[in-house]
Every structure is written in C-alpha cells, then in structure tokens.
Design a protein around this motif. Structure first.
Motif, PDB file in Angstrom:
ATOM      1  N   ILE A 747      26.216  58.754 -69.393  1.00  5.08           N
ATOM      2  CA  ILE A 747      25.348  58.210 -70.451  1.00  5.08           C
ATOM      3  C   ILE A 747      26.190  57.735 -71.629  1.00  5.08           C
ATOM      4  CG2 ILE A 747      23.656  58.885 -72.206  1.00  5.08           C
ATOM      5  CD1 ILE A 747      22.380  60.707 -70.091  1.00  5.08           C
ATOM      6  N   ASN A 748      27.183  58.532 -71.984  1.00  3.75           N
ATOM      7  CA  ASN A 748      28.096  58.154 -73.077  1.00  3.75           C
ATOM      8  C   ASN A 748      29.493  57.965 -72.499  1.00  3.75           C
ATOM      9  OD1 ASN A 748      26.849  57.769 -75.499  1.00  3.75           O
ATOM     10  ND2 ASN A 748      26.771  59.941 -76.032  1.00  3.75           N
ATOM     11  N   ARG A 763      23.447  60.661 -79.439  1.00  4.00           N
ATOM     12  CA  ARG A 763      23.565  62.018 -78.885  1.00  4.00           C
ATOM     13  C   ARG A 763      22.256  62.795 -79.077  1.00  4.00           C
ATOM     14  NH1 ARG A 763      28.657  64.257 -77.844  1.00  4.00           N
ATOM     15  NH2 ARG A 763      30.326  62.705 -77.892  1.00  4.00           N
ATOM     16  N   VAL A 801      26.922  64.526 -74.270  1.00  6.09           N
ATOM     17  CA  VAL A 801      25.590  64.081 -74.696  1.00  6.09           C
ATOM     18  C   VAL A 801      25.041  64.832 -75.916  1.00  6.09           C
ATOM     19  CG1 VAL A 801      25.008  63.357 -72.355  1.00  6.09           C
ATOM     20  CG2 VAL A 801      24.315  65.622 -73.099  1.00  6.09           C
TER      21      VAL A 801
END
Length: 1202
Positions: A747-748, A763, A801
């Motif tokens: 995701i990141n 986040r 995250v």
C-alpha cells in the motif's frame, strides 16, 4: 574511294598493346584539327563526321570498308573519354546496325551456291564489325565505370543545377541488350562455312565473348538480370556451337572470374547451370570443378577461397547431379587450410543429401552416397574452425525440414549438438541450441501418439509393449511347438546310415479333424509370429523415442547454464529452446523456464540487455498469459489466473523475487488485464467452498507482486484481506497470513518503488482494523517455524501502514512479554496490568546487573528446559530484534520526510517576492540549523535512547539477549540460541555503543557456534555493521575472512557473498586477506567457485586491484598446503587479469611483478615454493634475461654451515 586492307590479327595485336596508337591516316580532316585539343570534339563537329557514315552504312554495310569511314570511327573510339555520350551512343548504334545488316546479308548468301565467292568478303566484314563492336563496348563500359565512380562526388549540401542534371543522362543498358542479341544472331550463322580454320573461328568468337566477360566484370551490370541473361546466352551459344569450351577459353575465363571478381561467384554458377540444363553441355562444369578441386589456395588469400566457396555452394543448389559426380575430387578441399572452402563443402554435402532424398531410384549406391555425406558432416562437428562447426549445425537445421527423417542420423545429430553445447565458441553453442530446437519441432515420433515428448508417457508405453512381448514369447528353455521336449531319443536315429538301411515307411494318413487342427495351429502360430513382429517394431520405435528424449534431458542442464552466458544472442536462443520444449511437454524444460526468470535482472542499459528482457517477457506472455483463441473472455481470464498462480508452486525465494520483477514490469506495460486481477481476488477470498492452501497462497503472492507496480490493486481489497488472510484462514495457514502482510505492505511502497509511484496512501490510525489485525496475527500461538516469517512481515506491514507504528509495536512487545514471563490468566490483561508487569520486570533487569541478579533472571526464566517456554522466548526475542531494525528505518524515513517538507516550505518562501534579502538569508540560516539539529536528534535517539533511554522498552532486552547468548549451556535450546543471536545482531546494528560492547561475543558465536545458520547470520550481521559502524568492524575483518574456511558450504557461500559486496562497494579496506578469497576459486562446491570467479572479474575492473594485491595473494597461496595443480589454475586465472590490462600498462605491470616475484626465488625454502614462483614467472611476458637465467639454473639446496 580507297578501301582498307583489314587483317584481324594485326588489328587485335595493335588494339591489345595500345588502342590509342592505332594509326588513322584517312580519318576526316575535321577530326585531325581536334587531335591536339580533344575538348573541341563537340556534337556539331561529330555530327558532321558521323552522319555521312551512318547514311552510307545504312545504305550498304560494305561502306565500313572505306578507309575514311573506318579511320574516322577508329579515331573517335580512341578519344571516347572526350566524346559526349550522345556521340558515343551514335557510334554504338552505327556499329550495331551495320553488324546486324551484315549478318542478314551473310544469312542470305551462305546457302546460295552462286554466292560462295562472296564468303571471303563477308568474312572480312564480319571481322571488322566484330572488332569495332568489341572496341565500342569496351569504350561504353569505361564510360559507365567513370560515371558510377563520379556519382558519390556529387553528394553534398549544394543541389545540382537542373540543367546540369540532364547533360549526361544516357543509359546504355538497352543498347547493350540489343548488341548482345545481335551477337547471338551472328553466332547462329553457319560460321564454319565462312571461317574455314579453327583458329580463324576462335579469333572471331573471341571478338564476341571478350566484351561479354568485360560486361560481367561490372558488378552493376551483373546485378541486372536482363543483361546477365543476355550475356549467358552469348556464352552458351559460343561454348555449345562454336568450340568456345574446347580450347579451355571458357574454363580459363570462369576460373579467372572466380579468382578476381567476388560478385561473379554466383552468376558463374548460374551460367554453368543454364549451359548444362538448357544447352545440354555439362562438360564445362566438370572441367571447372576438376580444376577447383586440384587448386591450392595460399593461406593469406581470402578473396579466392571466398569466391570459390560461394560458387560451389550455389552450383550444388542449382545442379546437384553434376556436382555429385565430382564430389570425390572436391572432397580433397576438406583438407584445405581455408575454412571458407571447408564451410562450402559442408554445405555442398547438405545439398547433396537433399538432392538424393528427392531421387526416385533407391539402390545400394544411393544408400552408400547418403551415408558417405552424413559421415562427412558428423566428422565436421569437430572441425578446428568454429565457423565450420557452425555451418554443420546450420546444414543439419536445413536437413531437418526434409520429408525423409533419417531417424538414426537425427539421433546422432542430437547427441553431437548436445556435445556442441559445451563448445568454447559462443556462436557454435548458439547454433547447437537452435539445432536442438529444430530437431524437436521436426521429430519423427508423431505417427502413433501425437507430437508430445513426455518421457513418463513414452516409458509407460515402452513398458506395456515389453510386457505384451514377454507374454507372447515362450519362456526360455520351453520348446515353441507342442509336445514334450526331446528327452527320449529313438535309438535308430543314432545308427549310421551305411550300417542300417532305413525302412521305407508310408506316412500315416491324417484324418479330417487332424488336418483342421493342424491348419488352425499353423494359423495361430502365424498370427502370433505377426503380432510378435509388430510389437518388436513398436518397441524399437518407442526405444528410439526414449533415446531422443534422454538426449534432450541431458542438453537441458547445459542450456540452463547458458542462460547466464555473456553473449546475449545465445541467451535468447536458450529462451526460445525452452519455449519450444514446453510446447512438446518435455519435463526437464520446466526447470529451464523457472531458471529463465532471473534474466529479468539483465542490465538493460544496452540494446542487448533490453532485448533479453523483452524476449523473456514475450516468452512468458506466450507461455502463461495467452489463452487459446477458442476460449470465451471469462474462460480466458480463468486460464491466465490459474497459470499465474501455478508459477508460485514450489518456487524458491529467489525465483519469487524474479517473478515479482517480471510481473511488475508486465503490469506497468499493461499486459495483465483487470479481469485477471479480479479473478485472482476471487480465488483468494473464496469462503463458500474449500480450495487448496497452495492456490489461495498463490493468488495473494501474485496480487502482492502486481501491487508493486500498482498499489491500488491492494487498496481496493483491504476488506477481503481482513476477512481472509488476517482472519481464520490466516490463523490456520501462517504462510497465507504472511503473504497477506506482504501484500498490505505494498500500500505504501518504499525505496525506489515509492519514488516511481505518484499516488500516496495516508497512514492508518493505530486503532484501525488493519493495524489491530496485524498486531493480533503476531500473537497467534504456534510452535511452527513459519511463525517467524509471519511475524517479520506483520511488523514490517505495521511500520508501512500505521501512523504510529512504534506505539503499536510497543504494545505487541508488552503483551508478548507478559505471555512469556507472566502467570497464565483466564481473562485478557488490562493495559495497567501489562504496564505494571513490564515495570516490575524492568526493575529486575537493571543494566548494571550483579551476579546474584543474573541468577535471579535465570530462575525467573526457569532455565527454559521445556520446549514451549523456549519457543515463546524465541518468538519474543525475534519480535524485539525486528522491531529494533524497523524502528531505525522508521527514524530515517521521518528524517527524510522532515527534509522534504522543509524543502517544499523553502520553495514556497522563495516565490514570495515581498521579503527582503536579509530576511531570506536569516530564513536560510535558521532552516539550515534546524535541519542539522534534527539529524543530530535522530542520531542521538538511535545511539542513546532506543537501547539505553530510561523510558525505552528495548532497554530491557539488551542485557537479556547478551545474557542468553553468553550462557549457551544454561540456555541450551538450539532455536532459542538462533533467535537470541539474531536479536543480538539486530540490536548491535542500532547503537555503536551496544555494538562495541557485544562485538567480542558475536565474533565468538560466529567462530564457535555448532549451528551453521547461526554462523551465517553472524556473518551477515558483521557485514551490516561494517556499513553502519565501519571503524569498529575494520579491525576485525580477519574473523570474517576465516569463515571462508568454514566446514559448512552454506556459511562459506554466505561469507563470500558478504565480502564480495563489502569489498566491491568499498566498505572494507582490503589488506592481505584476498588470498583467502582466491582459494575459493578451487572450492569443491561449484557455486562457491563461480561466485569467487565473478568477484575477481568485477574486482579487475577497479584500478588494477588484482595487480596491486597479486603478490600478497601469491604469498598466502604459495605458503599453504594447497595442491600444486589447484594453485597453478588459480595463478593462471589471476594473471589473466594482469594481461588484460591496458596494453601500455601491461608490459610495465609484467616487469614489476616479475621483479617482485624473482626476489622471492632466493628466499624459497622448499622446492615446491621455488616451483610456484617459477611457474608464475613463466606466465608473465617479462623479457628479463637475468630472471630467465636464474629460473633456468633451477632450485639450489644450500645447507647452513655447522
């Protein structure tokens, strides 16, 4: 008017010596005026001279015999270089029309008995026109050559003037064709009636053939099909009907053309083909081939053999029946020094085999010839020249396409191609791979069971046939036909015939029933015999197929190695081979397809590198991402999704990393449709029906890989992951949970991927479902080793995250600590209780522990004898160590984020025009200070706070880990020691102070631990510390080098890889220890030897590094107990890099090294040491006579005085 007295022999003699010296006394007076100034030969002047001649010759061809006309024409031909093209064209037309008219006149008179007296006159006219035509064509060709050589000069920026472009636009091609037609027309006449002697006829025919050869000498003319065919026609008629072939003139010209004009090699073959097939004159071909077979070429001559080679090859394609007759003669050239000739003969052999397969007659001679040609080809697999070896492989590729399959020869070819895969020439290896691929595509085992070459299936068929055969055949020792064995022998049979007369017994007549039984028995035996014969043939067929498949399996191992070849075209061929093999279901090819994945890392900065990557992606797309055309869109998506999941089955971590890079590249290139991604999510998230663990895992592995290119893939399906991988499915399958955590990390994206991705994901708060589930999954009770992989990825995902990952991980550590050291409770512990327990535990673990407290700690841990306690503590230490490492990374990201925001602020401030210069300077000053302060604060937190701060949770564990590692007998559990060492190593990477304190302990563990994994981890940790705290590790690198002599191969390999990275990246200073790495060049483990080879190859590119350290390495190698042969191979390999250095430095390096080594000769204590130095000196091109003399004297044994 005066007529000329023309003698062809005199005219030719003058023409051959110097055409410009031919006297022309009767030429037109207007021409004489221009003799000293040829530039005055303009069109008006020339038209005045030529027009009357044209009219006269048009009226009567005899007009050419007038001295004025003949001399005027000869004068003009002498000065053709000065003539305008219009005038030369006019002269050409004049001579042609006169020659044609004269030919018609001869044709009319030659058969007329009344006009026989005119034949001498016609003879002279024909000779005159023939002579003039030869001269005119020579002039035209010279002019054309001048024009073609002048064309490039016209190139440039300036455009030619429009008027100038039309001055010399004369194309003589049409006129040349007309001239060649007239020559043919003349040669169709019964010239034997006109030219009574052979010499006269040959002279006249020479007038016509000489210009033809001259025309062909021009490459431009020879390329023109129409001109070429007209030339061949003239020559063929001359050879067939006028003896041009008998006097060897044609043969000499053909050989000369081959020797001096490369462009005529194939046209000459074409000419001989037409002559033999259309004009039925094969004798000239035979003579030419005989002469070529006896010709010896100079080794320095390259043009001759090249031209002859092309000629023979083309001729064998066009007229194989003529070449095959001369093959015994031509075969002598197989021993020629010229490799081009040998290449040509190899190709000729291939053409002969192709020719013989098309023959309807199949007698014994035909078979003998085929075998002879195949034997030559098989022999040439070992030709001394790589080009010849390549040509053999290429010829076999062509032969594979023939209808006749030659199974035995194909099998032999496959075996030889398999051997050629180890050839030293890259080109040969590439063609060998190509041939094996062609052999697979054209294999002959398609008749009974289709084209698949699966060994398991073929073996099963073979075994089945074998069983059927054994069932039909009677067992050994049992008679095949009914009745008992001949155990009783009639005595009468043993009597000699001379002693006892055999009585004449009438045979007993058989009844009808007996006859029927006998007939039935005979039929059964015949049927059995037929069945046995059929099965025997089938068994042989299966046996040959298995032999072929075995060769392919053997080849696969070598081709897998060639995937790492330097030559990229070789790599591309290997990729294609594995793709072909997969289509034919060859089991071993699956290995190659997996091994190919690593090619995605091929450096793409060159066209070759990009070519390999592109080829690999295309290959994988065809193999796994393209569904059959008959499939519906839904079925196609299912097919691709299943294929993608199958790629993960049984894959190693290295293969998964390469697969990730491949899929990410394909995703970026838009090669994976969205529908396939949704199918993968369906497989992963399915709840209603049970599917295999490997399928569900495979789906999330692939989705995680695709998310590296497009994080949105994961962002949209967080719910599915919470419901599946981080819920009950994940708890029962830790691997699934691990790969779900990896997908969540995407995701990141971090590092390079983070820079490439434009979209940023904010986040999540610590109480978000994702964060709580990630924290909870680390607390899953498990004694499986898979838990460690899950915990690692879950913590990494939290740091990826969560908004405050450090707080969340602190909670995880507290809860895990309570679980390990607290009393079991029936209800979950509250936050206050956990804090209280942690504080109590922290107080018991004061950093300045006295011995009694250590004992107290030991009793508190209850010296984890039972396995459950040891596992729990191991898991706790693993979490602590990994959180420590991730916290450092987190701090670095915070620092980078601070700097990025500061830069953005400064950009906004710089756009504000209202502020004065002083304010701006002040802002810069403040900004610079705050950035420096921030960096200092971060360094302080890392060095002093994380492991030593009063409020730090990790402070508790530093002494605990050291205690467990130091007392490996008290805490003897193998898993606990491994986890504690790993935790210790990670904590040492956090703080230089903690590192310095515990470095002796880690080195001791690395030296003495009985567990190879622990030693490997310690090696990697020291490598990491060398990057972080170089000043501490630099003094202790000797301990690292010692692991190169470790008893375990995996530790050796890890150490070699770590040192390779550190040395090539310049992280550690190389002193005298490179000799230890040189020893690895002769390691028993092939992978270690290859790694060492790669290291020295890379090192050699860095400022003469191998040369600078050679003497130190030599001293270490020579003094040891290494075998002499191994030592010599290492020294030869290392000195190869000294020789490859810059040629200016090479002599200097060789001289300096030889002097340093020669100084050792006097200090050698043993003969072995002396031999080692002498060997190294022998490899260096030093040219020092004193050293050579010392070496020649040999080893001297000197005894000390008593």
């Amino acid at each position: 008017m005066a007529t000329i007295n023309f003698d062809i022999n005199d005219a030719l003699k003058d023409y051959m010596s110097d055409p410009t010296a031919i006297p022309t006394p009767e030429a037109d007076s207007a021409l004489f005026e221009c003799e000293n100034e040829p530039e005055l030969l303009t069109n008006p002047v020339l038209n005045g001279v030529l027009n009357p001649i044209v009219d006269a010759v048009a009226d009567n061809p005899d007009a050419i015999m007038r001295a004025a006309n003949m001399d005027s024409l000869q004068f003009l031909l002498k000065y053709t270089s000065f003539l305008p093209t219009h005038a030369l064209s006019k002269v050409f037309d004049l001579v042609m029309s006169g020659f044609s008219a004269e030919a018609d006149a001869v044709h009319g008179d030659i058969d007329s008995p009344d006009d026989e007296g005119t034949l001498p006159h016609h003879k002279q006219l024909l000779e005159i026109y023939g002579f003039l035509l030869q001269w005119t064509i020579a002039a035209v060709e010279t002019k054309a050559a001048e024009k073609s050589s002048a064309v490039p000069m016209a190139r440039g920026r300036g455009k030619a003037k429009r008027g100038a472009a039309n001055v010399d636009t004369w194309d003589s091609t049409t006129q040349l064709q007309a001239a060649l037609e007239i020559m043919c027309k003349v040669m169709r006449l019964k010239l034997s009636k006109i030219f009574l002697t052979t010499s006269e006829r040959d002279t006249f025919i020479g007038l016509l053939t000489r210009p033809v050869y001259m025309i062909l000498e021009s490459e431009q003319r020879a390329k023109n099909t129409s001109i070429r065919m007209h030339c061949f026609k003239v020559l063929c008629v001359a050879v067939k009907h006028h003896g041009h072939g008998y006097d060897t003139a044609a043969q000499i010209n053909v050989i000369q053309n081959l020797t001096y004009f490369e462009h005529l090699s194939e046209p000459m073959a074409e000419f001989l083909h037409i002559l033999a097939e259309t004009y039925d004159y094969p004798q000239l071909t035979d003579e030419v081939l005989r002469e070529i077979s006896n010709k010896e070429f100079n080794s320095n001559d390259t043009r001759g053999p090249k031209s002859v080679s092309a000629f023979i090859t083309k001729l064998s394609e066009l007229t194989p029946r003529l070449v095959i007759k001369q093959m015994t003669m031509l075969a002598k050239q197989l021993d020629s020094e010229s490799y081009t000739l040998r290449c040509a003969l190899i190709e000729v052999c291939g053409n002969m085999i192709s020719h013989l397969t098309k023959q309807e007659e199949r007698n014994e001679n035909h078979k003998t010839q085929l075998n002879a040609f195949f034997d030559v080809l098989e022999e040439r697999f070992l030709d001394i020249n790589p080009y010849c070896r390549c040509r053999v492989l290429q010829v076999y590729m062509k032969l594979c396409d023939l209808e006749q399959k030659f199974p035995k020869r194909r099998q032999k070819a496959a075996e030889l191609a398999c051997r050629s895969l180890e050839d030293k020439s890259s080109n040969v290896r590439r063609n060998a791979i190509k041939l094996l691929g062609t052999l697979i595509k054209t294999h002959p085992f398609t008749v009974m069971h289709g084209a698949q070459l699966n060994r398991k299936e073929w073996q099963a068929r073979f075994d089945k046939v074998e069983d059927e055969l054994n069932a039909l055949k009677p067992p050994p020792g049992v008679p095949e036909f009914g009745g008992e064995g001949n155990t009783v022998v009639d005595g009468e049979l043993l009597d000699e015939a001379t002693q006892v007369e055999s009585p004449q017994k009438k045979p007993k007549e058989m009844t009808d029933e007996e006859k029927m039984a006998a007939i039935k028995k005979a039929q059964e035996e015949a049927a059995t015999s037929e069945a046995i014969e059929k099965l025997t043939l089938t068994r042989r067929y299966y046996g040959e197929a298995l032999k072929f498949i075995d060769v392919l399996h053997d080849a696969t191992g070598t081709i897998c190695q060639l995937l790492g070849a330097r030559n990229k075209s070789e790599v591309i061929e290997a990729i294609d081979y594995f793709e072909i093999g997969d289509a034919y279901n060859i089991e071993q090819n699956k290995v190659g397809i997996r091994r190919m994945l690593r090619l995605i890392w091929t450096k793409g900065n060159s066209d070759e590198g990009k070519g390999v990557q592109t080829h690999l992606i295309d290959c994988y797309r065809r193999l796994f991402f393209e569904a059959p055309d008959t499939f519906s869109p839904n079925d196609a998506a299912n097919y691709v999704a299943r294929n993608m999941i199958s790629l993960t089955f049984g894959a190693t971590p290295a293969e998964l990393t390469s697969l990730e890079q491949l899929l990410a590249t394909m995703m970026k290139g838009g090669m994976i449709p969205e529908v396939v991604v949704s199918k993968l999510w369906q497989v992963y998230g399915v709840q209603k029906r049970e599917i295999s663990r490997t399928q569900r895992r495979g789906a999330i592995i692939i989705l995680g890989m695709l998310a590296t290119a497009n994080p949105e893939i994961v962002v949209g399906e967080i719910e599915t992951m919470l419901r599946t991988g981080l819920a009950s499915h994940g708890r029962s399958d830790l691997q699934l949970a691990k790969y779900t955590c990896i997908a969540l990390r995407r995701i990141n994206p971090a590092g390079r991927q983070g820079k490439e991705t434009a979209a940023k994901f904010s986040r999540l708060p610590n109480d978000h479902a994702v964060c709580t589930r990630l924290a909870a999954i680390t607390e899953v009770p498990s004694d499986s080793k898979e838990w460690y992989g899950l915990a690692e990825q879950a913590i990494s995902a939290i740091y990826s995250v969560a908004k405050h990952p450090d707080t969340l991980c602190s909670e995880i550590i507290r809860r895990k600590t309570k679980a390990v050291f607290g009393q079991p409770q029936s209800r979950p512990a509250s936050r206050d209780e956990t804090t209280q327990l942690t504080q109590q535990f922290t107080q018991n673990l004061d950093p300045h522990l006295s011995d009694p407290t250590v004992t107290q700690l030991g009793s508190q841990l209850d010296k984890p004898k039972n396995r459950e306690n040891a596992i729990s503590l191991s898991q706790l230490l693993f979490i602590v160590g990994h959180v420590a490492i991730k916290q450092i990374v987190h701090l670095e990201l915070c620092e980078l984020d601070f700097k990025r925001r500061k830069q953005e602020k400064e950009k906004l401030a710089s756009t504000d025009q209202d502020k004065g210069n002083e304010d701006a300077k002040e802002l810069d000053l403040i900004g610079g200070t705050s950035e420096d302060d921030f960096t200092e604060i971060m360094t302080h937190i890392r060095e002093r706070e994380l492991l030593y701060g009063p409020n730090s949770l990790l402070r508790v564990f530093g002494p605990l880990v050291s205690e467990i590692c130091a007392n490996n007998t008290t805490y003897a559990d193998k898993g606990l020691q491994a986890a504690a060492t790993l935790c210790l190593a990670k904590l040492m990477c956090v703080s230089s102070e903690y590192c310095e304190t515990n470095l002796p302990l880690l080195i001791t563990i690395m030296e003495r631990s009985p567990d190879a994994i622990v030693r490997s981890n310690a090696v990697i940790a020291l490598g990491d510390m060398a990057v972080s705290f170089n000043h501490l590790i630099d003094e202790n690198t000797d301990f690292l080098y010692r692991r190169l002599a470790d008893s375990d191969a995996s530790v050796k390999r890890t150490c070699l890889m770590t040192l390779t990275f550190l040395i090539l990246a310049g992280q550690v200073k190389v002193k005298g220890q490179l000799g230890e790495m040189a020893k690895c060049l002769e390691d028993e483990d092939r992978r270690i030897a290859d790694l060492a080879r790669m290291f020295f190859t890379e090192l050699s590119t860095k400022d003469n590094a191998v040369y600078n350290h050679f003497v130190d390495m030599f001293g270490l190698l020579s003094g040891g107990d290494m075998e002499e042969e191994n030592f010599r191979r290492i020294v030869r390999f290392l000195l190869g890099f000294v020789e490859k250095s810059n040629w200016k430095q090479q002599d200097k390096h060789a001289k300096q090294l030889s002097e340093k080594l020669a100084a050792r000769l006097a200090r050698c204590e043993t003969e072995r040491q002396w031999n080692d130095v002498a060997f190294a000196l022998g490899l260096l091109p030093h040219k020092n006579e004193e050293i050579a003399k010392t070496v020649a004297e040999g080893f001297k044994v000197v005894q000390a005085a008593a």
